[in-house]
Design a protein around this motif. Structure first.
Motif, mmCIF file in Angstrom:
data_model
loop_
_atom_site.group_PDB
_atom_site.id
_atom_site.type_symbol
_atom_site.label_atom_id
_atom_site.label_comp_id
_atom_site.label_asym_id
_atom_site.label_seq_id
_atom_site.Cartn_x
_atom_site.Cartn_y
_atom_site.Cartn_z
ATOM 1 N N UNK A 219 12.396 3.881 -14.529
ATOM 2 C CA UNK A 219 12.931 2.645 -13.947
ATOM 3 C C UNK A 219 12.331 2.397 -12.563
ATOM 4 N N UNK A 220 12.240 3.451 -11.757
ATOM 5 C CA UNK A 220 11.651 3.299 -10.424
ATOM 6 C C UNK A 220 10.184 2.906 -10.498
ATOM 7 N N UNK A 221 9.459 3.444 -11.466
ATOM 8 C CA UNK A 221 8.054 3.079 -11.644
ATOM 9 C C UNK A 221 7.927 1.600 -11.980
ATOM 10 N N UNK A 222 8.789 1.112 -12.869
ATOM 11 C CA UNK A 222 8.759 -0.313 -13.215
ATOM 12 C C UNK A 222 9.109 -1.176 -12.011
ATOM 13 N N UNK A 223 10.123 -0.769 -11.254
ATOM 14 C CA UNK A 223 10.483 -1.522 -10.049
ATOM 15 C C UNK A 223 9.347 -1.503 -9.027
ATOM 16 N N UNK A 224 8.643 -0.375 -8.950
ATOM 17 C CA UNK A 224 7.514 -0.301 -8.022
ATOM 18 C C UNK A 224 6.433 -1.305 -8.361
ATOM 19 N N UNK A 225 6.116 -1.455 -9.629
ATOM 20 C CA UNK A 225 5.128 -2.460 -10.035
ATOM 21 C C UNK A 225 5.574 -3.865 -9.644
ATOM 22 N N UNK B 154 19.394 19.400 -18.877
ATOM 23 C CA UNK B 154 20.183 18.180 -18.817
ATOM 24 C C UNK B 154 19.715 17.219 -17.744
ATOM 25 N N UNK B 155 19.267 17.753 -16.620
ATOM 26 C CA UNK B 155 18.835 16.881 -15.532
ATOM 27 C C UNK B 155 17.484 16.246 -15.796
ATOM 28 N N UNK B 156 16.663 16.842 -16.678
ATOM 29 C CA UNK B 156 15.307 16.342 -16.887
ATOM 30 C C UNK B 156 15.298 15.002 -17.617
ATOM 31 N N UNK B 157 16.180 14.857 -18.609
ATOM 32 C CA UNK B 157 16.222 13.593 -19.333
ATOM 33 C C UNK B 157 16.645 12.451 -18.420
ATOM 34 N N UNK B 158 17.662 12.690 -17.591
ATOM 35 C CA UNK B 158 18.095 11.653 -16.658
ATOM 36 C C UNK B 158 17.031 11.396 -15.602
ATOM 37 N N UNK B 159 16.388 12.446 -15.136
ATOM 38 C CA UNK B 159 15.329 12.272 -14.146
ATOM 39 C C UNK B 159 14.177 11.448 -14.714
ATOM 40 N N UNK B 160 13.804 11.704 -15.953
ATOM 41 C CA UNK B 160 12.725 10.936 -16.583
ATOM 42 C C UNK B 160 13.097 9.462 -16.688
ATOM 43 N N UNK B 161 14.349 9.199 -17.064
ATOM 44 C CA UNK B 161 14.784 7.810 -17.180
ATOM 45 C C UNK B 161 14.778 7.111 -15.824
ATOM 46 N N UNK B 162 15.277 7.799 -14.793
ATOM 47 C CA UNK B 162 15.315 7.201 -13.456
ATOM 48 C C UNK B 162 13.907 6.956 -12.929
ATOM 49 N N UNK B 163 13.007 7.921 -13.133
ATOM 50 C CA UNK B 163 11.631 7.748 -12.669
ATOM 51 C C UNK B 163 10.934 6.601 -13.391
ATOM 52 N N UNK C 230 0.813 -1.212 0.000
ATOM 53 C CA UNK C 230 0.000 0.000 0.000
ATOM 54 C C UNK C 230 0.844 1.257 0.000
ATOM 55 N N UNK C 231 1.943 1.246 0.762
ATOM 56 C CA UNK C 231 2.821 2.411 0.790
ATOM 57 C C UNK C 231 3.496 2.666 -0.548
ATOM 58 N N UNK C 232 3.922 1.602 -1.217
ATOM 59 C CA UNK C 232 4.558 1.764 -2.531
ATOM 60 C C UNK C 232 3.551 2.305 -3.545
ATOM 61 N N UNK C 233 2.308 1.833 -3.495
ATOM 62 C CA UNK C 233 1.282 2.338 -4.404
ATOM 63 C C UNK C 233 1.033 3.830 -4.187
ATOM 64 N N UNK C 234 0.963 4.245 -2.932
ATOM 65 C CA UNK C 234 0.763 5.670 -2.650
ATOM 66 C C UNK C 234 1.960 6.498 -3.100
ATOM 67 N N UNK C 235 3.161 5.970 -2.902
ATOM 68 C CA UNK C 235 4.359 6.684 -3.334
ATOM 69 C C UNK C 235 4.403 6.810 -4.851
ATOM 70 N N UNK C 236 3.991 5.765 -5.549
ATOM 71 C CA UNK C 236 3.941 5.821 -7.014
ATOM 72 C C UNK C 236 2.899 6.821 -7.495
ATOM 73 N N UNK C 237 1.774 6.907 -6.787
ATOM 74 C CA UNK C 237 0.752 7.886 -7.154
ATOM 75 C C UNK C 237 1.290 9.312 -7.003
ATOM 76 N N UNK C 238 1.993 9.565 -5.913
ATOM 77 C CA UNK C 238 2.575 10.895 -5.706
ATOM 78 C C UNK C 238 3.610 11.205 -6.776
ATOM 79 N N UNK C 239 4.455 10.233 -7.106
ATOM 80 C CA UNK C 239 5.457 10.443 -8.134
ATOM 81 C C UNK C 239 4.849 10.691 -9.500
ATOM 82 N N UNK C 240 3.730 10.029 -9.787
ATOM 83 C CA UNK C 240 3.064 10.220 -11.079
ATOM 84 C C UNK C 240 2.547 11.647 -11.228
ATOM 85 N N UNK C 241 1.926 12.166 -10.175
ATOM 86 C CA UNK C 241 1.426 13.546 -10.226
ATOM 87 C C UNK C 241 2.584 14.540 -10.292
ATOM 88 N N UNK C 242 3.632 14.291 -9.525
ATOM 89 C CA UNK C 242 4.777 15.200 -9.521
ATOM 90 C C UNK C 242 5.463 15.245 -10.880
#
Length: 214
Positions: free
Chosen positions: A156-162, A145-154, A19-31
């Protein structure tokens, strides 16, 4: 007649973690969606300036501008809808709803497959939509420059969250929690009340044996 009740149980750590990971993923999606919308005007301005300087045609600039404007808007919309879905799944999971547990597995599978396909499609579209390399260079230079790397990291984290959510909900502790069965409440003495004695339907035909009052 006594009604069955469900014995309350303590949520295992696996369910709380899911449940905590799902809520964290929801927050990350909106952010992520909100950040993309905030960066969109500056990215478009920098791209158009760089493209004009490089001599890119007006048609290609307009096409790329529509892409730069449409992708963040679509991503923000999908992010909000996905966040609402993830919050609903988190609440249902914490409440021990078996149907929501199955729905969470389905969403995790669809999210993994859809995220991979979206990444491949986006990369292919970005590379193959323009014949002029100057457009691709201007697009790359327009993004921070940081946005492309941030998008890639997010991503990967989204996939790991699933994956983490699916594994936590499939753990033995989660299986026991979602397999709760109703039971009858105990009687006044701590056990179920005894059944009533059987009634003989011929008792009313028998003469009374009580002596008459003198």
């Amino acid at each position: 007649m006594q009604q069955p009740v469900t014995t309350p149980r303590r949520r295992p750590g696996a369910v709380v973690g899911a449940g905590g990971v799902l809520l964290l993923m929801a927050f990350g999606s909106v952010l992520y969606g909100a950040t993309g919308l905030a960066l969109m005007p500056g990215i478009i301005d920098r791209f158009q300036a760089a493209a004009f300087t490089a001599g890119v045609t007006v048609d290609e600039i307009d096409s790329a501008t529509r892409l730069l404007r449409g992708v963040p808007i679509a991503a923000a919309f999908v992010g909000v809808v996905g966040a609402v879905l993830l919050v609903v799944l988190a609440i249902g999971t914490l409440r021990g709803n078996s149907a929501v547990r199955v729905a969470a597995w389905v969403v995790c599978g669809v999210g993994l497959v859809g995220g991979g396909l979206a990444a491949v499609f986006g990369f292919a579209q970005r590379i193959g939509s323009w014949s002029d390399d100057a457009v691709i260079q201007a697009l790359t230079a327009a993004h921070p420059g940081w946005w492309l790397w941030t998008s890639a990291v997010l991503s990967v984290l989204q996939a790991l969250g699933y994956v983490v959510v699916a594994l936590l909900l499939a753990s033995p502790a989660a299986n026991a929690y979602f397999r709760r069965t109703p039971s009858l409440p105990p009687g006044p003495t701590g056990s179920a009340p005894p059944p009533p004695p059987p009634v003989d339907p011929t008792d009313w035909q028998r003469p009374s044996t009580t002596p008459a009052a003198m």
